[in-house]
Design a protein around this motif. Structure first.
Motif, PDB file in Angstrom:
ATOM      1  N   ASP A 218       0.835  -1.197   0.000  1.00 19.21           N
ATOM      2  CA  ASP A 218       0.000   0.000   0.000  1.00 19.21           C
ATOM      3  C   ASP A 218       0.874   1.253   0.000  1.00 19.21           C
ATOM      4  O   ASP A 218       2.043   1.224   0.383  1.00 19.21           O
ATOM      5  N   THR A 219       0.283   2.345  -0.433  1.00 20.20           N
ATOM      6  CA  THR A 219       1.037   3.575  -0.682  1.00 20.20           C
ATOM      7  C   THR A 219       1.162   4.475   0.535  1.00 20.20           C
ATOM      8  O   THR A 219       1.701   5.583   0.433  1.00 20.20           O
ATOM      9  N   THR A 220       0.694   4.035   1.682  1.00 23.24           N
ATOM     10  CA  THR A 220       0.563   4.905   2.856  1.00 23.24           C
ATOM     11  C   THR A 220       1.803   5.753   3.133  1.00 23.24           C
ATOM     12  O   THR A 220       2.888   5.228   3.385  1.00 23.24           O
ATOM     13  N   MET A 221       1.622   7.056   3.076  1.00 24.43           N
ATOM     14  CA  MET A 221       2.624   8.090   3.335  1.00 24.43           C
ATOM     15  C   MET A 221       3.730   8.163   2.283  1.00 24.43           C
ATOM     16  O   MET A 221       4.550   9.080   2.309  1.00 24.43           O
ATOM     17  N   ALA A 222       3.770   7.222   1.356  1.00 23.58           N
ATOM     18  CA  ALA A 222       4.781   7.270   0.297  1.00 23.58           C
ATOM     19  C   ALA A 222       4.488   8.432  -0.644  1.00 23.58           C
ATOM     20  O   ALA A 222       3.334   8.778  -0.879  1.00 23.58           O
ATOM     21  N   THR A 224       4.811  11.492  -0.238  1.00 23.87           N
ATOM     22  CA  THR A 224       4.488  12.757   0.421  1.00 23.87           C
ATOM     23  C   THR A 224       5.790  13.499   0.714  1.00 23.87           C
ATOM     24  O   THR A 224       6.879  12.910   0.675  1.00 23.87           O
ATOM     25  N   ASP A 225       5.674  14.771   1.027  1.00 21.97           N
ATOM     26  CA  ASP A 225       6.877  15.539   1.364  1.00 21.97           C
ATOM     27  C   ASP A 225       7.572  14.956   2.584  1.00 21.97           C
ATOM     28  O   ASP A 225       8.803  14.950   2.674  1.00 21.97           O
ATOM     29  N   PHE A 226       6.779  14.465   3.541  1.00 20.99           N
ATOM     30  CA  PHE A 226       7.346  13.861   4.748  1.00 20.99           C
ATOM     31  C   PHE A 226       8.242  12.676   4.386  1.00 20.99           C
ATOM     32  O   PHE A 226       9.390  12.579   4.823  1.00 20.99           O
ATOM     33  N   ALA A 227       7.717  11.760   3.568  1.00 16.83           N
ATOM     34  CA  ALA A 227       8.499  10.583   3.204  1.00 16.83           C
ATOM     35  C   ALA A 227       9.683  10.948   2.325  1.00 16.83           C
ATOM     36  O   ALA A 227      10.772  10.380   2.466  1.00 16.83           O
ATOM     37  N   ALA A 228       9.478  11.902   1.417  1.00 18.81           N
ATOM     38  CA  ALA A 228      10.564  12.286   0.513  1.00 18.81           C
ATOM     39  C   ALA A 228      11.742  12.891   1.270  1.00 18.81           C
ATOM     40  O   ALA A 228      12.902  12.741   0.866  1.00 18.81           O
ATOM     41  N   ARG A 229      11.443  13.539   2.384  1.00 19.29           N
ATOM     42  CA  ARG A 229      12.498  14.168   3.179  1.00 19.29           C
ATOM     43  C   ARG A 229      13.305  13.136   3.965  1.00 19.29           C
ATOM     44  O   ARG A 229      14.527  13.238   4.078  1.00 19.29           O
ATOM     45  N   LEU A 230      12.643  12.135   4.503  1.00 17.37           N
ATOM     46  CA  LEU A 230      13.295  11.184   5.391  1.00 17.37           C
ATOM     47  C   LEU A 230      13.612   9.846   4.730  1.00 17.37           C
ATOM     48  O   LEU A 230      14.624   9.218   5.045  1.00 17.37           O
ATOM     49  N   TYR A 263      -5.209  15.165   3.458  1.00 14.51           N
ATOM     50  CA  TYR A 263      -5.431  13.889   2.778  1.00 14.51           C
ATOM     51  C   TYR A 263      -5.099  14.016   1.293  1.00 14.51           C
ATOM     52  O   TYR A 263      -4.515  13.117   0.686  1.00 14.51           O
ATOM     53  N   ALA A 264      -5.452  15.163   0.718  1.00 11.67           N
ATOM     54  CA  ALA A 264      -5.214  15.382  -0.708  1.00 11.67           C
ATOM     55  C   ALA A 264      -3.745  15.247  -1.074  1.00 11.67           C
ATOM     56  O   ALA A 264      -3.410  14.899  -2.219  1.00 11.67           O
ATOM     57  N   HIS A 265      -2.856  15.517  -0.121  1.00 11.34           N
ATOM     58  CA  HIS A 265      -1.420  15.473  -0.414  1.00 11.34           C
ATOM     59  C   HIS A 265      -0.970  14.057  -0.786  1.00 11.34           C
ATOM     60  O   HIS A 265      -0.062  13.888  -1.605  1.00 11.34           O
ATOM     61  N   GLN A 266      -1.595  13.034  -0.185  1.00  8.69           N
ATOM     62  CA  GLN A 266      -1.265  11.652  -0.555  1.00  8.69           C
ATOM     63  C   GLN A 266      -1.621  11.391  -2.009  1.00  8.69           C
ATOM     64  O   GLN A 266      -0.826  10.816  -2.768  1.00  8.69           O
TER      65      GLN A 266
END
Length: 292
Positions: A218-222, A224-230, A263-266
């Protein structure tokens, strides 16, 4: 087109020709448990520093209304046990929640403990459509002998299990690809959904999905800016991500409501991948329909 606001989501999926979206990684929890989870995120921890501001703290009824207004046609209330004696009560709660909320898929969890096979069988008899376990929070090994008949039962039933198996937020002996890979070797017909695309061990879990017909991600949090940063997604895996999505092996997940962004960011993160409309339709609707 990009999506910046939750209010823009219906126009986005309508433009794709979809009847809505299906999100297989949503959490609704008993009030006391939810307060504890939110406290954890508020006050930080590994990879979270000082914590993050949970975006959706509305009362339960308002959160359900928001999901339905955005066009989320089906979602589970994923709860998971972190110690013995919890799972059966959580299952009773999530099943009751699903009876009250028509869009909610009946969900359940389990833990290695006496009686686990009995209450998993009961959950299936009660109509559960999806299970969730969290190997890092639960701190248990999925290869434990008492779980082997549970995996066999779920494999025979064809009911998917969302498994948090990667090493985020805390590495440990029970996480990483090898424990769940061994489970899949013993039960190759099991429908296992790896949460968060397996981040940060993306490649290991992609390989697992490619080896086993019924392993998905599943794509959860992938993306997103949060995941891309860390935990940035490796560019080299993009072709395999597209192939897996079109093969039915990538499904939309969000972690709503415990997210620090809209939510839209996902969805915008998926859109910005530029994988094509067929891929988006598969990930946001078709793959979940086939699985559930």
């Amino acid at each position: 087109m990009g999506i910046e606001q939750d209010s823009a989501i219906p126009a986005w999926w309508q433009a794709l020709g979809l009847p809505g979206i299906i999100d297989l990684h949503v959490h609704f929890l008993p009030e006391r448990m939810e307060r504890r989870v939110w406290h954890h995120f508020d006050h930080g921890g590994p990879l979270m520093g000082d914590g993050w501001q949970i975006r959706y703290r509305q009362p339960v009824e308002e959160r359900v209304a928001l999901l339905t207004s955005m066009g989320v046609r089906a979602f589970p209330a994923l709860a998971y046990a972190h110690r013995p004696g919890m799972a059966a009560d959580l299952n009773a709660w999530t099943l009751d929640f699903a009876r009250k909320v028509p869009e909610c898929l009946p969900s359940a969890t389990f833990f290695p403990e006496p009686g686990v096979l009995d209450y998993v069988r009961q959950a299936l008899d009660d109509g559960v459509k999806i299970f969730k376990i969290h190997l890092q929070v639960g701190a248990f090994d999925p290869r434990l002998p008492e779980l082997d008949p549970v995996w066999g039962l779920l494999a025979d039933a064809g009911v998917p299990v969302v498994v948090h198996a990667s090493s985020v937020p805390v590495p440990g002996g029970c996480v990483g690809v090898e424990p769940v890979a061994e489970v899949m070797r013993g039960h190759p017909r099991l429908r296992m959904v790896i949460a968060h695309l397996g981040m940060p061990e993306y490649e290991d879990f992609f390989a697992l999905a490619e080896r086993h017909e019924r392993v998905a991600l599943d794509t959860t949090m992938a993306f997103t800016d949060f995941a891309a940063r860390l935990m940035p997604f490796p560019a080299a895996l993009r072709p395999r991500l597209r192939e897996l999505g079109l093969a039915g092996k990538v499904l939309l997940g969000s972690d709503f409501p415990t997210i620090p962004y809209a939510y839209a960011h996902q969805l915008d993160g998926l859109d910005r991948l530029d994988m094509g409309d067929d891929w988006l339709r598969a990930v946001c609707w078709e793959n979940a329909v086939r699985m559930i």
